[in-house]
Design a protein around this motif. Structure first.
Motif, mmCIF file in Angstrom:
data_model
loop_
_atom_site.group_PDB
_atom_site.id
_atom_site.type_symbol
_atom_site.label_atom_id
_atom_site.label_comp_id
_atom_site.label_asym_id
_atom_site.label_seq_id
_atom_site.Cartn_x
_atom_site.Cartn_y
_atom_site.Cartn_z
ATOM 1 N N SER A 295 -0.384 28.994 -4.726
ATOM 2 C CA SER A 295 -1.540 29.568 -4.020
ATOM 3 C C SER A 295 -1.422 31.093 -4.003
ATOM 4 N N SER A 296 -1.207 31.656 -5.169
ATOM 5 C CA SER A 296 -0.972 33.098 -5.322
ATOM 6 C C SER A 296 -1.803 33.621 -6.480
ATOM 7 N N VAL A 326 -6.279 23.483 2.885
ATOM 8 C CA VAL A 326 -5.865 24.891 2.877
ATOM 9 C C VAL A 326 -6.746 25.679 1.916
ATOM 10 N N GLY A 327 -6.952 25.143 0.724
ATOM 11 C CA GLY A 327 -7.961 25.668 -0.194
ATOM 12 C C GLY A 327 -7.682 27.040 -0.761
ATOM 13 N N ILE A 328 -6.409 27.400 -0.924
ATOM 14 C CA ILE A 328 -6.086 28.705 -1.503
ATOM 15 C C ILE A 328 -5.656 28.488 -2.954
ATOM 16 N N PRO A 329 -6.427 28.985 -3.926
ATOM 17 C CA PRO A 329 -6.094 28.730 -5.332
ATOM 18 C C PRO A 329 -5.004 29.664 -5.846
ATOM 19 N N SER A 330 -4.491 29.335 -7.009
ATOM 20 C CA SER A 330 -3.734 30.285 -7.823
ATOM 21 C C SER A 330 -4.638 30.699 -8.970
ATOM 22 N N ARG A 331 -4.735 31.998 -9.224
ATOM 23 C CA ARG A 331 -5.663 32.450 -10.256
ATOM 24 C C ARG A 331 -5.289 33.844 -10.742
#
Length: 513
Positions: A295-296, A326-331
């Motif tokens: 998630s970074s 939580v819904g925090i992507p890695s991108r």
């Protein structure tokens, strides 16, 4: 600077990646000109004077003055020796000089038997904003330590930060383990719980070593079982992280874990989770990933080496319902000019329930590594993996240590049946929030030779086929050839796949374009 036009092209998108500036150095990365076939090398200019020459698309300026502004340009040199016009100039600055806090001034003793945790933490706590906690030559034993914002941990050449083998030196705390927030032993190098605030500007640098002593610690943590295993380095909720030149080795689990971190650069680092680099294998360690962004976002990994017991790099974003909540992507992750020497290459997933997008793996070499890339999302995860590209990569795997199984099925591997020993590629299930989507995945300019298993394995779900998969300029040979199941839009352009054992190509429920 004397230049000529070389077919009208020049290097593109010159940047100094996030946080990649010290008081005497500035790191640079750029994109190749298009087309790039005729490029022999690059020339790097600082304030109009040549600074260096390189063949990779990254370069680190050294010997600079603190608190100075520099103008940087990069030119391409053709095979005939013609020099292109430079791309747009980049203005970049060095940091101010920093105050040094030597751990020996706080009572640290360089013998591997002394526990220096208190001395380390005292130096960190005393460190002024912008300062450096300095680990000199010698072996300094310690338990868990906690970094803070606006500081550098610098381990000098010959210096070793050696983790204690006693689980009591690693307090149990809550943070992410395999995609869920769970009780874990603290890592060797940590950030503290931030209470909702974010840390920022943390650098870990130097030519020394962070050794988590995982072979010993693994046994203690597994016997005590107060939490899941710790990491060697685990930074959480941190913006602007720089990992430079440091060697990290022998974690009891994943080695470097970045959770909810943004604007990260890793330059010239070495990670060993399988062996010590001299042929001696670490015992009692499994699930030993190298570097895991979790998630970074906005991450540059370049000019680095990872010899892993498991995934070399694994890009993650949480697991199943909790990860979706939580819904925090890695991108926005760029991996270039790296060498991988064991393990399973650059993986996406399988914990990816917050989504993963915009990942580039370019100009990397894989030696006795099972796979170049694995994209894995079994049923239950949900979310989307999209816009993933692997370009200009080579793999030679003559190791027979591993063979195709539920965890890894190909040197090029896209697998929505990951972790299932048996599966039915025709058996549809109901589409729900746990149904993952994988789309827009490309492998271009790939040469691979593996004795271990499938050269290419791609399997989507019948209820959620893989979408828009491109193999272009791929030359591959494996024990088995190419297997493709449930793909909506498979493009094969200038592809040669050969099998040492059976038929070269197998297609099932796959529409080619």
């Amino acid at each position: 600077m004397t230049t000529t036009d070389v077919n009208g092209f020049a290097p593109r998108n010159l940047v100094s990646p996030p946080a990649s500036q010290t008081d005497t150095t500035i790191a640079l990365v750029w994109d190749k000109p298009q087309p790039a076939d005729d490029v022999a090398c690059y020339q790097v200019y600082v304030d109009g004077k040549i600074q260096g020459i390189c063949t990779a698309t990254d370069y680190t300026l050294t010997g600079l003055e603190p608190s100075q502004v520099y103008e940087v340009q990069v030119c391409a040199v053709s095979r005939s020796g013609a020099v292109s016009r430079p791309g747009p100039a980049l203005t970049a600055s060095t940091k101010p000089g920093s105050e040094r806090f030597d751990i020996t001034s706080f009572g640290a003793v360089a013998d591997s038997g002394t526990n220096n945790t208190a001395a380390f933490q005292a130096a960190i706590d005393a460190c002024t904003p912008g300062g450096t906690v300095y680990v000199p030559e010698g072996v300094f034993g310690t338990g868990a330590i906690y970094l803070k914002s606006h500081m550098t941990l610098y381990v000098a050449k010959g210096g070793v930060l050696l983790g204690s083998g006693n689980p009591a030196d690693y307090p149990v705390m809550t943070y992410r383990w395999e995609g869920r927030e769970q009780l874990c032993y603290a890592s060797l190098v940590n950030t503290k719980d931030s209470g909702g605030e974010r840390h920022e500007q943390i650098t870990i640098a130097g030519e020394g070593t962070i050794d988590a002593n995982g072979a010993a610690l693994f046994k203690g943590e597994m016997a005590e079982k107060k939490g899941y295993r710790g990491r060697a380095v685990c930074l959480r909720n941190t913006d602007y992280v720089y990992l430079k030149d440091i060697t990290v080795r022998q974690s009891p689990a994943w080695c470097v874990h970045l959770i909810y971190c943004n604007h990260v650069s890793a330059n010239g680092i070495s990670i060993y989770t399988k062996n010590d680099g001299y042929g001696r294998r670490y015992e009692n360690i499994f699930n030993g990933d190298g570097l895991n962004p979790d998630s970074s976002s906005d991450i540059y990994i370049f000019n680095s080496m990872i010899a892993s017991q498991d995934d070399c790099i694994a890009i993650k974003s949480g697991r199943d319902e909790e990860g979706r909540r939580v819904g925090i992507p890695s991108r926005d992750i760029r991996i270039t000019n790296c060498l991988f020497k064991s393990g399973f290459g650059v993986a996406i997933g399988s914990e990816m329930a917050g989504g993963v997008s915009n990942v580039q793996v370019i100009d990397c070499s894989f030696e006795d590594v099972y796979s170049i890339g694995t994209v894995k999302a079994p049923r239950g995860r949900g979310a989307v993996i999209e816009n993933i590209s692997y370009e200009n990569c080579t793999l030679k795997n003559y190791s027979l240590e591993h063979e195709d199984c539920e965890w890894f099925r190909g040197a090029i591997n896209i697998d929505q049946f990951y972790s299932h020993i048996e599966y039915d590629a025709d058996l549809r299930e109901v589409v729900n929030e746990g149904t993952s989507i994988i789309r827009n995945i490309s492998f271009r300019n790939i040469v691979l030779d593996t004795y271990a298993g499938n050269a290419v394995f791609m399997a989507g779900l019948p209820e959620s086929p893989l979408q828009n998969i491109v193999l272009e300029n791929v030359s591959a040979i494996g024990r088995y050839g190419l297997k493709a199941y449930n793909i909506e839009g498979l493009a094969l352009r200038n592809v040669s796949v050969m099998s040492r054992m059976d038929e070269d190509y197998q297609f099932h429920n796959t529409r080619q374009v």
